[in-house]
Structure formats: structure tokens, C-alpha cells
Motif scaffolding. Sequence first.
Motif, mmCIF file in Angstrom:
data_model
loop_
_atom_site.group_PDB
_atom_site.id
_atom_site.type_symbol
_atom_site.label_atom_id
_atom_site.label_comp_id
_atom_site.label_asym_id
_atom_site.label_seq_id
_atom_site.Cartn_x
_atom_site.Cartn_y
_atom_site.Cartn_z
ATOM 1 N N LYS A 1 -13.392 1.294 -5.024
ATOM 2 C CA LYS A 1 -13.069 1.603 -6.420
ATOM 3 C C LYS A 1 -14.326 1.528 -7.264
ATOM 4 C CE LYS A 1 -8.455 0.540 -7.873
ATOM 5 N NZ LYS A 1 -7.506 -0.509 -7.857
ATOM 6 N N VAL B 1 0.870 -1.172 0.000
ATOM 7 C CA VAL B 1 0.000 0.000 0.000
ATOM 8 C C VAL B 1 0.904 1.219 0.000
ATOM 9 C CG1 VAL B 1 -1.825 1.237 1.218
ATOM 10 C CG2 VAL B 1 -1.793 -1.258 1.249
ATOM 11 N N GLN B 2 0.943 1.898 -1.124
ATOM 12 C CA GLN B 2 1.812 3.066 -1.290
ATOM 13 C C GLN B 2 3.227 2.799 -0.765
ATOM 14 O OE1 GLN B 2 -0.199 6.699 -0.111
ATOM 15 N NE2 GLN B 2 -2.166 5.723 -0.465
ATOM 16 N N SER C 1 -5.005 6.256 5.354
ATOM 17 C CA SER C 1 -4.653 7.642 5.024
ATOM 18 C C SER C 1 -3.144 7.799 5.140
ATOM 19 C CB SER C 1 -5.346 8.602 5.985
ATOM 20 O OG SER C 1 -4.765 8.487 7.274
ATOM 21 N N ASP D 1 -10.223 -0.058 -2.906
ATOM 22 C CA ASP D 1 -9.005 0.603 -3.356
ATOM 23 C C ASP D 1 -8.046 0.594 -2.175
ATOM 24 O OD1 ASP D 1 -6.988 2.206 -4.183
ATOM 25 O OD2 ASP D 1 -8.299 3.746 -5.042
ATOM 26 N N ASP E 1 -17.296 3.269 3.807
ATOM 27 C CA ASP E 1 -17.073 4.599 3.259
ATOM 28 C C ASP E 1 -16.676 4.507 1.780
ATOM 29 O OD1 ASP E 1 -15.885 7.098 2.574
ATOM 30 O OD2 ASP E 1 -15.617 7.501 4.716
ATOM 31 N N ASN F 1 -5.131 1.520 -1.802
ATOM 32 C CA ASN F 1 -4.344 2.741 -1.599
ATOM 33 C C ASN F 1 -5.076 3.757 -0.727
ATOM 34 O OD1 ASN F 1 -2.007 2.031 -2.966
ATOM 35 N ND2 ASN F 1 -2.893 2.599 -4.925
ATOM 36 N N HIS F 2 -6.393 3.616 -0.621
ATOM 37 C CA HIS F 2 -7.153 4.577 0.178
ATOM 38 C C HIS F 2 -7.668 3.997 1.487
ATOM 39 C CE1 HIS F 2 -7.129 6.500 -3.782
ATOM 40 N NE2 HIS F 2 -7.053 7.592 -3.067
ATOM 41 N N VAL F 3 -7.376 2.722 1.719
ATOM 42 C CA VAL F 3 -7.826 2.109 2.968
ATOM 43 C C VAL F 3 -7.076 2.722 4.154
ATOM 44 C CG1 VAL F 3 -7.840 -0.065 4.263
ATOM 45 C CG2 VAL F 3 -8.716 -0.005 1.940
ATOM 46 N N ARG G 1 -14.922 6.272 -0.009
ATOM 47 C CA ARG G 1 -13.521 6.620 -0.316
ATOM 48 C C ARG G 1 -12.654 5.372 -0.423
ATOM 49 N NH1 ARG G 1 -12.084 10.331 4.504
ATOM 50 N NH2 ARG G 1 -13.166 8.575 5.402
ATOM 51 N N TYR G 2 -13.062 4.288 0.235
ATOM 52 C CA TYR G 2 -12.289 3.051 0.195
ATOM 53 C C TYR G 2 -12.638 2.197 -1.021
ATOM 54 C CZ TYR G 2 -11.819 4.224 5.155
ATOM 55 O OH TYR G 2 -11.595 4.859 6.343
#
Length: 155
Positions: free
Chosen positions: A121, A82-83, A142, A136, A116, A138-140, A118-119
Motif C-alpha cells: 500500500k 481478505v475479500q 489473487s 495491502d 512485489d 486484499n492484493h496478497v 502490487r502487495y
Amino acid sequence: MEEILTKTIVFKLNNQEYGANIDQILSIERLEEIVSLPQTSDFIKGIINLRGDVTPIIDLRTRLGMKELEPTEQTRVLIAKVQDVQVGLIVDEATDVIDISPEVVDDAPELVKGVDHRYMKGVAKLEERGMLLLLDLNHVLSLDELDEVQQVAEE
């Protein structure tokens, strides 16, 4: 023109199937003993030594606002990048790897069963399985949480 399929790992949380891009998943492991750490976010369960790498373990259920469950024989840890940070994500069960066509994926609605958007895709509508919620990874987490996880791994 050839259709580009996305290889997706399918896993379960709370009897709902989720998917994540297989490109982010390094391996699937059985749940081992986790060394818990004081003063970390409640969804960071601790760390494991995975083949010489200290890997922070995140309970994906807790992270997504679901209640925590006792691990079972089916509980798995998805080792993910993750990132650029290697983390382990605890899931109820990892069931499959499938190809998903972009044609069957819709944008994620604002709220999906309490997860949420934001998590998310998107939502894949699959004939044989019904709806698959695509996370996603990458957004799980912050950026602040990733920093916390990174510090945990380095201590």
C-alpha cells in the motif's frame, strides 16, 4: 480539521517490520497444529479449526517470496478477512498496534526488498521505527488463489 489516523498492526517478516490495516485483522493467534493439504499452492500451509471455523493458513513469508522458517515461540497467525474469505497469515512476530498518519506514508516503490509492489500500500516513514512497509492484504492473494483458499476451507 482532525487528522484521520489509520490503526495498523505491526508484524515482522525476516526482521523487517510490516504493517496492515487493523480493520482487516480479526484476531492474533498462536500457531497451532496445521492440517496440511495435498495439491495446494506452496504458500498454503493447510487448515486449522479456529473456534469451529475451518481457516486456511497462508505462510506470508513464502507468499512474498522469502524463505520459509521454522516456527518459534514468537510466530503468530494473523486471522484476516481478505475479500470476504477468512484466512490465517503466518508471520514471524506480531509486535504492536500503532496509529499512522497519512502524511508519513509514501507510495510503494516498484521493488522493496524483493516484495512485489502490487502487495504494498505504501511505506510509512516513522521517526521511532524507521520504515514500515504497509501491505495491502486484499492484493496478497489473487482471485484465483482466493478461490483455491475458499475451496480448501469448504472441503
